[in-house]
Design a protein around this motif. Sequence first.
Motif, PDB file in Angstrom:
ATOM      1  N   LEU A  23       0.829  -1.201   0.000  1.00 27.17           N
ATOM      2  CA  LEU A  23       0.000   0.000   0.000  1.00 27.17           C
ATOM      3  C   LEU A  23       0.863   1.250   0.000  1.00 27.17           C
ATOM      4  O   LEU A  23       0.602   2.208  -0.739  1.00 27.17           O
ATOM      5  CB  LEU A  23      -0.922  -0.011   1.221  1.00 27.17           C
ATOM      6  CG  LEU A  23      -1.782   1.232   1.459  1.00 27.17           C
ATOM      7  CD1 LEU A  23      -2.736   1.456   0.295  1.00 27.17           C
ATOM      8  CD2 LEU A  23      -2.559   1.094   2.768  1.00 27.17           C
ATOM      9  N   GLN A  24       1.906   1.230   0.807  1.00 24.54           N
ATOM     10  CA  GLN A  24       2.803   2.382   0.874  1.00 24.54           C
ATOM     11  C   GLN A  24       3.557   2.587  -0.440  1.00 24.54           C
ATOM     12  O   GLN A  24       3.785   3.715  -0.869  1.00 24.54           O
ATOM     13  CB  GLN A  24       3.800   2.193   2.025  1.00 24.54           C
ATOM     14  CG  GLN A  24       3.194   2.366   3.407  1.00 24.54           C
ATOM     15  CD  GLN A  24       2.644   3.762   3.616  1.00 24.54           C
ATOM     16  OE1 GLN A  24       3.326   4.758   3.405  1.00 24.54           O
ATOM     17  NE2 GLN A  24       1.388   3.838   4.026  1.00 24.54           N
ATOM     18  N   ALA A  25       3.926   1.490  -1.081  1.00 18.17           N
ATOM     19  CA  ALA A  25       4.638   1.597  -2.358  1.00 18.17           C
ATOM     20  C   ALA A  25       3.713   2.132  -3.453  1.00 18.17           C
ATOM     21  O   ALA A  25       4.103   2.984  -4.261  1.00 18.17           O
ATOM     22  CB  ALA A  25       5.201   0.238  -2.756  1.00 18.17           C
ATOM     23  N   THR A  26       2.485   1.646  -3.464  1.00 17.02           N
ATOM     24  CA  THR A  26       1.521   2.088  -4.476  1.00 17.02           C
ATOM     25  C   THR A  26       1.141   3.544  -4.274  1.00 17.02           C
ATOM     26  O   THR A  26       0.842   4.263  -5.236  1.00 17.02           O
ATOM     27  CB  THR A  26       0.256   1.209  -4.417  1.00 17.02           C
ATOM     28  OG1 THR A  26       0.629  -0.169  -4.480  1.00 17.02           O
ATOM     29  CG2 THR A  26      -0.681   1.520  -5.574  1.00 17.02           C
ATOM     30  N   LYS A  27       1.171   3.977  -3.027  1.00 14.08           N
ATOM     31  CA  LYS A  27       0.807   5.353  -2.680  1.00 14.08           C
ATOM     32  C   LYS A  27       1.676   6.375  -3.396  1.00 14.08           C
ATOM     33  O   LYS A  27       1.248   7.504  -3.656  1.00 14.08           O
ATOM     34  CB  LYS A  27       0.920   5.514  -1.161  1.00 14.08           C
ATOM     35  CG  LYS A  27       0.724   6.910  -0.627  1.00 14.08           C
ATOM     36  CD  LYS A  27       0.761   6.916   0.879  1.00 14.08           C
ATOM     37  CE  LYS A  27       2.098   6.488   1.428  1.00 14.08           C
ATOM     38  NZ  LYS A  27       3.199   7.417   1.103  1.00 14.08           N
ATOM     39  N   GLU A  28       2.895   5.976  -3.725  1.00 19.62           N
ATOM     40  CA  GLU A  28       3.820   6.899  -4.383  1.00 19.62           C
ATOM     41  C   GLU A  28       3.542   7.035  -5.878  1.00 19.62           C
ATOM     42  O   GLU A  28       4.167   7.842  -6.552  1.00 19.62           O
ATOM     43  CB  GLU A  28       5.263   6.407  -4.179  1.00 19.62           C
ATOM     44  CG  GLU A  28       5.661   6.198  -2.721  1.00 19.62           C
ATOM     45  CD  GLU A  28       5.558   7.474  -1.904  1.00 19.62           C
ATOM     46  OE1 GLU A  28       5.800   8.555  -2.480  1.00 19.62           O
ATOM     47  OE2 GLU A  28       5.228   7.397  -0.704  1.00 19.62           O
ATOM     48  N   LYS A  29       2.605   6.243  -6.402  1.00 16.56           N
ATOM     49  CA  LYS A  29       2.341   6.259  -7.845  1.00 16.56           C
ATOM     50  C   LYS A  29       0.851   6.448  -8.129  1.00 16.56           C
ATOM     51  O   LYS A  29       0.249   5.697  -8.898  1.00 16.56           O
ATOM     52  CB  LYS A  29       2.822   4.955  -8.476  1.00 16.56           C
ATOM     53  CG  LYS A  29       4.296   4.641  -8.204  1.00 16.56           C
ATOM     54  CD  LYS A  29       4.667   3.264  -8.727  1.00 16.56           C
ATOM     55  CE  LYS A  29       6.111   2.926  -8.399  1.00 16.56           C
ATOM     56  NZ  LYS A  29       6.484   1.563  -8.848  1.00 16.56           N
ATOM     57  N   THR A  30       0.264   7.444  -7.491  1.00 14.47           N
ATOM     58  CA  THR A  30      -1.180   7.651  -7.645  1.00 14.47           C
ATOM     59  C   THR A  30      -1.546   8.466  -8.883  1.00 14.47           C
ATOM     60  O   THR A  30      -2.722   8.586  -9.212  1.00 14.47           O
ATOM     61  CB  THR A  30      -1.749   8.360  -6.403  1.00 14.47           C
ATOM     62  OG1 THR A  30      -1.048   9.596  -6.201  1.00 14.47           O
ATOM     63  CG2 THR A  30      -1.604   7.494  -5.167  1.00 14.47           C
ATOM     64  N   SER A  31      -0.557   9.026  -9.558  1.00 14.09           N
ATOM     65  CA  SER A  31      -0.862   9.852 -10.735  1.00 14.09           C
ATOM     66  C   SER A  31      -1.565   9.036 -11.820  1.00 14.09           C
ATOM     67  O   SER A  31      -2.460   9.542 -12.510  1.00 14.09           O
ATOM     68  CB  SER A  31       0.415  10.473 -11.301  1.00 14.09           C
ATOM     69  OG  SER A  31       1.359   9.471 -11.633  1.00 14.09           O
ATOM     70  N   SER A  32      -1.179   7.768 -11.964  1.00 12.66           N
ATOM     71  CA  SER A  32      -1.828   6.924 -12.972  1.00 12.66           C
ATOM     72  C   SER A  32      -3.283   6.656 -12.598  1.00 12.66           C
ATOM     73  O   SER A  32      -4.159   6.616 -13.468  1.00 12.66           O
ATOM     74  CB  SER A  32      -1.073   5.604 -13.133  1.00 12.66           C
ATOM     75  OG  SER A  32      -1.078   4.867 -11.922  1.00 12.66           O
ATOM     76  N   SER A  33      -3.544   6.484 -11.299  1.00 12.99           N
ATOM     77  CA  SER A  33      -4.919   6.262 -10.845  1.00 12.99           C
ATOM     78  C   SER A  33      -5.778   7.495 -11.099  1.00 12.99           C
ATOM     79  O   SER A  33      -6.928   7.382 -11.542  1.00 12.99           O
ATOM     80  CB  SER A  33      -4.936   5.924  -9.350  1.00 12.99           C
ATOM     81  OG  SER A  33      -4.225   4.733  -9.093  1.00 12.99           O
ATOM     82  N   VAL A  34      -5.216   8.656 -10.823  1.00 14.82           N
ATOM     83  CA  VAL A  34      -5.939   9.906 -11.084  1.00 14.82           C
ATOM     84  C   VAL A  34      -6.239  10.032 -12.572  1.00 14.82           C
ATOM     85  O   VAL A  34      -7.355  10.398 -12.972  1.00 14.82           O
ATOM     86  CB  VAL A  34      -5.125  11.124 -10.595  1.00 14.82           C
ATOM     87  CG1 VAL A  34      -5.800  12.426 -11.028  1.00 14.82           C
ATOM     88  CG2 VAL A  34      -4.974  11.092  -9.083  1.00 14.82           C
ATOM     89  N   GLY A  35      -5.254   9.704 -13.402  1.00 15.94           N
ATOM     90  CA  GLY A  35      -5.451   9.770 -14.848  1.00 15.94           C
ATOM     91  C   GLY A  35      -6.550   8.836 -15.324  1.00 15.94           C
ATOM     92  O   GLY A  35      -7.353   9.203 -16.193  1.00 15.94           O
TER      93      GLY A  35
END
Length: 252
Positions: A23-35
């Motif tokens: 979860l912590q690792a994925t948290k650093e790459k939320t720009s793709s989710s926002v997109g």
Amino acid sequence: MEKNNVSYEEAKDRTSEQEILQLQATKEKTSSSVGKIIGSALFALLLSLPATNYYAIYAVIAFIILCILSIRYIALKPIFKVLNYNMILFLVWQTDAIFFLIVFLRVKADSYHLIPLFYILLAYGLSFLLIRSRIRAYLRESFQNTSKNKKSVFSKTITRLLGAFLAIVVLALLFYRGNKWWLMNMNTSVDDPSFLVYAIWGVGLLVLLFGFTLLPTLIFLPSQYVKARLTKKYSEEYRNEYGFTEKEWYGE
């Protein structure tokens, strides 16, 4: 059993350290989710545009709902962007399906456009009832270890039927294309034997309508929803348990 009755110890037992680290690792790459959320919202808005030819107000409502969902998601802290991604994506696609399908509900006699309104309310109601049933079934099975009851069996049956729905739709469309001439020239008089066939097709179209309406519920994951709610509820407990600072846990 509601998620609010799940204790921190029960929630922690269902969450491994590996999941927290992931979860912590994925948290650093939320720009793709926002997109993906923004892209899905724009696509949903595009599909709702044909409704402006008949029901302009409904396209405006769809625009407002999609804007609210997108803005709320963007405003979330990174950790909650990860946890709530599935729920927001489901809501976007559910809105997409509902406001796209109202285009096919135009009835000349309905001068006040009440049929689309009733459909929208009914569609959202059925969708939320189904996912609520799935959430409760997941809670019972995961935190109570109870045997399956009729409600959980029913919700799982509906989900399986929806999973097979796309294949049925493809076959139905192929059949329709092959028999379109017959359907268009069919006599719909009550005294005609073909009226029964016509009535069956009417029921079939209703099944297709609500089948398409509920398809987005296949996106929804009860386990992810419960995990998101419990992590939010016990956020500080998790943070202290694994020794994260507020900045490390919530992100910027």
